[in-house]
Scaffold this motif. Structure first.
Motif, PDB file in Angstrom:
ATOM      1  N   UNK A   1      13.192   7.203  -5.630  1.00  0.00           N
ATOM      2  CA  UNK A   1      13.440   6.999  -4.212  1.00  0.00           C
ATOM      3  C   UNK A   1      12.978   5.618  -3.772  1.00  0.00           C
ATOM      4  N   UNK A   2      13.662   5.000  -2.827  1.00  0.00           N
ATOM      5  CA  UNK A   2      13.179   3.745  -2.233  1.00  0.00           C
ATOM      6  C   UNK A   2      12.038   4.062  -1.270  1.00  0.00           C
ATOM      7  N   UNK A   3      11.326   3.041  -0.771  1.00  0.00           N
ATOM      8  CA  UNK A   3      10.302   3.308   0.249  1.00  0.00           C
ATOM      9  C   UNK A   3      10.885   4.087   1.419  1.00  0.00           C
ATOM     10  N   UNK A   4      10.057   4.916   2.025  1.00  0.00           N
ATOM     11  CA  UNK A   4      10.538   5.806   3.072  1.00  0.00           C
ATOM     12  C   UNK A   4      11.123   5.039   4.254  1.00  0.00           C
ATOM     13  N   UNK A   5      10.628   3.830   4.495  1.00  0.00           N
ATOM     14  CA  UNK A   5      11.122   3.000   5.597  1.00  0.00           C
ATOM     15  C   UNK A   5      10.644   1.571   5.377  1.00  0.00           C
ATOM     16  N   UNK A   6      11.133   0.665   6.209  1.00  0.00           N
ATOM     17  CA  UNK A   6      10.669  -0.717   6.123  1.00  0.00           C
ATOM     18  C   UNK A   6       9.178  -0.800   6.435  1.00  0.00           C
ATOM     19  N   UNK A   7       8.757  -0.068   7.459  1.00  0.00           N
ATOM     20  CA  UNK A   7       7.326  -0.056   7.797  1.00  0.00           C
ATOM     21  C   UNK A   7       6.511   0.518   6.640  1.00  0.00           C
ATOM     22  N   UNK A   8       7.046   1.563   6.009  1.00  0.00           N
ATOM     23  CA  UNK A   8       6.357   2.145   4.864  1.00  0.00           C
ATOM     24  C   UNK A   8       6.249   1.165   3.709  1.00  0.00           C
TER      25      UNK A   8
ATOM     26  N   UNK B   1      -9.363   6.578  -4.675  1.00  0.00           N
ATOM     27  CA  UNK B   1      -8.093   6.957  -4.043  1.00  0.00           C
ATOM     28  C   UNK B   1      -7.318   5.736  -3.559  1.00  0.00           C
ATOM     29  N   UNK B   2      -8.025   4.632  -3.315  1.00  0.00           N
ATOM     30  CA  UNK B   2      -7.362   3.411  -2.841  1.00  0.00           C
ATOM     31  C   UNK B   2      -6.477   2.791  -3.905  1.00  0.00           C
ATOM     32  N   UNK B   3      -6.737   3.103  -5.183  1.00  0.00           N
ATOM     33  CA  UNK B   3      -6.054   2.431  -6.286  1.00  0.00           C
ATOM     34  C   UNK B   3      -4.614   2.914  -6.443  1.00  0.00           C
ATOM     35  N   UNK B   4      -4.398   4.230  -6.391  1.00  0.00           N
ATOM     36  CA  UNK B   4      -3.066   4.800  -6.618  1.00  0.00           C
ATOM     37  C   UNK B   4      -2.616   5.687  -5.473  1.00  0.00           C
ATOM     38  N   UNK B   5      -3.460   6.632  -5.089  1.00  0.00           N
ATOM     39  CA  UNK B   5      -3.048   7.670  -4.143  1.00  0.00           C
ATOM     40  C   UNK B   5      -2.583   7.108  -2.803  1.00  0.00           C
ATOM     41  N   UNK B   6      -3.390   6.240  -2.197  1.00  0.00           N
ATOM     42  CA  UNK B   6      -3.039   5.716  -0.873  1.00  0.00           C
ATOM     43  C   UNK B   6      -1.740   4.913  -0.899  1.00  0.00           C
ATOM     44  N   UNK B   7      -1.572   3.927  -1.824  1.00  0.00           N
ATOM     45  CA  UNK B   7      -0.295   3.199  -1.851  1.00  0.00           C
ATOM     46  C   UNK B   7       0.901   4.110  -2.114  1.00  0.00           C
ATOM     47  N   UNK B   8       0.758   5.056  -3.045  1.00  0.00           N
ATOM     48  CA  UNK B   8       1.877   5.937  -3.388  1.00  0.00           C
ATOM     49  C   UNK B   8       2.257   6.827  -2.213  1.00  0.00           C
ATOM     50  N   UNK B   9       1.267   7.328  -1.489  1.00  0.00           N
ATOM     51  CA  UNK B   9       1.568   8.186  -0.338  1.00  0.00           C
ATOM     52  C   UNK B   9       2.245   7.402   0.788  1.00  0.00           C
ATOM     53  N   UNK B  10       1.840   6.166   0.981  1.00  0.00           N
ATOM     54  CA  UNK B  10       2.503   5.328   1.983  1.00  0.00           C
ATOM     55  C   UNK B  10       3.939   5.023   1.570  1.00  0.00           C
ATOM     56  N   UNK B  11       4.157   4.790   0.298  1.00  0.00           N
ATOM     57  CA  UNK B  11       5.499   4.526  -0.220  1.00  0.00           C
ATOM     58  C   UNK B  11       6.418   5.716   0.047  1.00  0.00           C
ATOM     59  N   UNK B  12       5.886   6.927  -0.146  1.00  0.00           N
ATOM     60  CA  UNK B  12       6.699   8.143   0.007  1.00  0.00           C
ATOM     61  C   UNK B  12       6.697   8.699   1.424  1.00  0.00           C
ATOM     62  N   UNK B  13       5.915   8.097   2.310  1.00  0.00           N
ATOM     63  CA  UNK B  13       5.866   8.580   3.685  1.00  0.00           C
ATOM     64  C   UNK B  13       4.978   9.788   3.891  1.00  0.00           C
TER      65      UNK B  13
ATOM     66  N   UNK C   1       1.811   9.574   4.292  1.00  0.00           N
ATOM     67  CA  UNK C   1       0.846   9.135   5.294  1.00  0.00           C
ATOM     68  C   UNK C   1       1.605   8.342   6.349  1.00  0.00           C
ATOM     69  N   UNK C   2       1.403   8.677   7.595  1.00  0.00           N
ATOM     70  CA  UNK C   2       2.105   7.981   8.675  1.00  0.00           C
ATOM     71  C   UNK C   2       1.221   7.944   9.915  1.00  0.00           C
ATOM     72  N   UNK C   3       1.543   7.022  10.810  1.00  0.00           N
ATOM     73  CA  UNK C   3       0.829   6.943  12.080  1.00  0.00           C
ATOM     74  C   UNK C   3      -0.644   6.669  11.903  1.00  0.00           C
ATOM     75  N   UNK C   4      -1.468   7.447  12.622  1.00  0.00           N
ATOM     76  CA  UNK C   4      -2.917   7.252  12.590  1.00  0.00           C
ATOM     77  C   UNK C   4      -3.486   7.486  11.200  1.00  0.00           C
ATOM     78  N   UNK C   5      -2.929   8.445  10.452  1.00  0.00           N
ATOM     79  CA  UNK C   5      -3.419   8.721   9.103  1.00  0.00           C
ATOM     80  C   UNK C   5      -3.216   7.515   8.186  1.00  0.00           C
ATOM     81  N   UNK C   6      -2.096   6.829   8.340  1.00  0.00           N
ATOM     82  CA  UNK C   6      -1.817   5.658   7.516  1.00  0.00           C
ATOM     83  C   UNK C   6      -2.820   4.548   7.798  1.00  0.00           C
ATOM     84  N   UNK C   7      -3.092   4.288   9.065  1.00  0.00           N
ATOM     85  CA  UNK C   7      -4.023   3.215   9.403  1.00  0.00           C
ATOM     86  C   UNK C   7      -5.468   3.589   9.057  1.00  0.00           C
ATOM     87  N   UNK C   8      -5.790   4.885   9.122  1.00  0.00           N
ATOM     88  CA  UNK C   8      -7.109   5.322   8.677  1.00  0.00           C
ATOM     89  C   UNK C   8      -7.280   5.070   7.184  1.00  0.00           C
ATOM     90  N   UNK C   9      -6.233   5.357   6.410  1.00  0.00           N
ATOM     91  CA  UNK C   9      -6.296   5.133   4.969  1.00  0.00           C
ATOM     92  C   UNK C   9      -6.454   3.648   4.656  1.00  0.00           C
TER      93      UNK C   9
END
Length: 274
Positions: free
Chosen positions: A144-151, A221-233, A235-243
């Motif tokens: 899959x491509x990134x969930x969005x441009x922002x993602x 979690x910063x190494x793989x989990x956070x970037x991968x979750x942002x890529x797939x959408x 994490x979004x909104x406040x959760x994304x910025x918290x991460x």
């Protein structure tokens, strides 16, 4: 002879020279780089087929579809390829051989110099991994491509922060060479712990509740989990910025810890009994 004559080249900036020197060394030993790439491709392939068999009877597991999971595997492979075992062992080798004594007399900060050298040595490997991941992902796995441009933008920032966190963790582990005759086992243990707690093998979303809550706040979690979750959408909104804020906080904390541990390491250094 003046520099303007064009005969004498202008001197490179110190850290740029360190980076280019490490890159040239990696190119000279490109067979070792290819071996590292091949071994990690094998590992990613094992994970791919393992997850494919798990998803054979399920449409969704832990909030992930099969399309998302195979994309996760490829993204985690690409991120995990930034700093290899070979690169991490270099400082250990320098301490064992006494090369570190020459590094310490250079007019450069030793921690910064080692990090720049690590990125220089990893550049060729990273370029190969990213190119391979792009080709395999598009032509074979249809990820899959990134969930969005922002993602996509957030993924880039998160990946950069994750690389910084991983590099600092690697450096801190390598610093233990100053207290031990061999850090080989420590580095292997560090890699195993990082791969597991970063979500490289199993997404943190599939961890049991208390363990998941703990691992999400650890630096790994910063190494793989956070970037991968942002890529797939995921994490979004406040959760994304918290991460992202959590990643930035860990970068700052690890930089401070590096400074403290390095001061102690300098006092422990002995070379050939001196």
């Amino acid at each position: 002879m003046s520099a303007a004559s064009g005969i004498r080249p202008a001197p490179r900036r110190p850290y740029a020279a360190v980076y280019l020197s490490a890159l040239q060394e990696a190119m000279a030993y490109r067979r070792a780089v290819l071996v590292d790439l091949a071994s990690n491709v094998v590992w990613a392939t094992v994970l791919f087929y393992l997850w494919r068999s798990i998803f054979a009877g399920s449409a969704q597991i832990g909030g992930y579809t099969w399309d998302e999971m195979r994309t996760y595997v490829l993204v985690s492979y690409a991120l995990g390829q930034i700093l290899s075992f070979r690169v991490e062992m270099q400082m250990h080798k320098d301490v064992r051989t006494g090369q570190v004594a020459l590094d310490l007399v250079r007019p450069l900060g030793y921690p910064a110099m080692q990090l720049v050298r690590a990125f220089g040595a990893a550049t060729l490997e990273t370029a190969g991994a990213l190119a391979g991941a792009a080709v395999i992902g598009a032509a074979v796995l249809h990820v899959l491509p990134p969930v969005s441009l922002a993602g996509a933008v957030l993924f880039v920032f998160a990946a950069a922060a994750g690389i910084a966190v991983n590099a600092l963790i690697c450096f801190l582990t390598s610093l233990l060479c100053f207290w031990t005759e061999s850090a080989y086992g420590l580095i292997l243990a560090r890699q195993a712990i990082t791969n597991f707690l970063a979500g490289a093998m199993v997404p943190l979303a599939l961890f049991p509740g208390p363990l998941r809550a703990l691992t999400e706040w650890l630096p790994f979690s910063a190494v793989v989990s956070t970037p991968a979750q942002l890529y797939l959408g995921k994490l979004a909104g406040a959760d994304a910025f918290l991460a992202l804020a959590r990643q930035a906080a860990w970068v700052g904390a690890l930089v401070l810890l590096t400074a403290v541990l390095w001061r102690g390491a300098r006092r422990r250094l002995t070379v050939n009994g001196g």
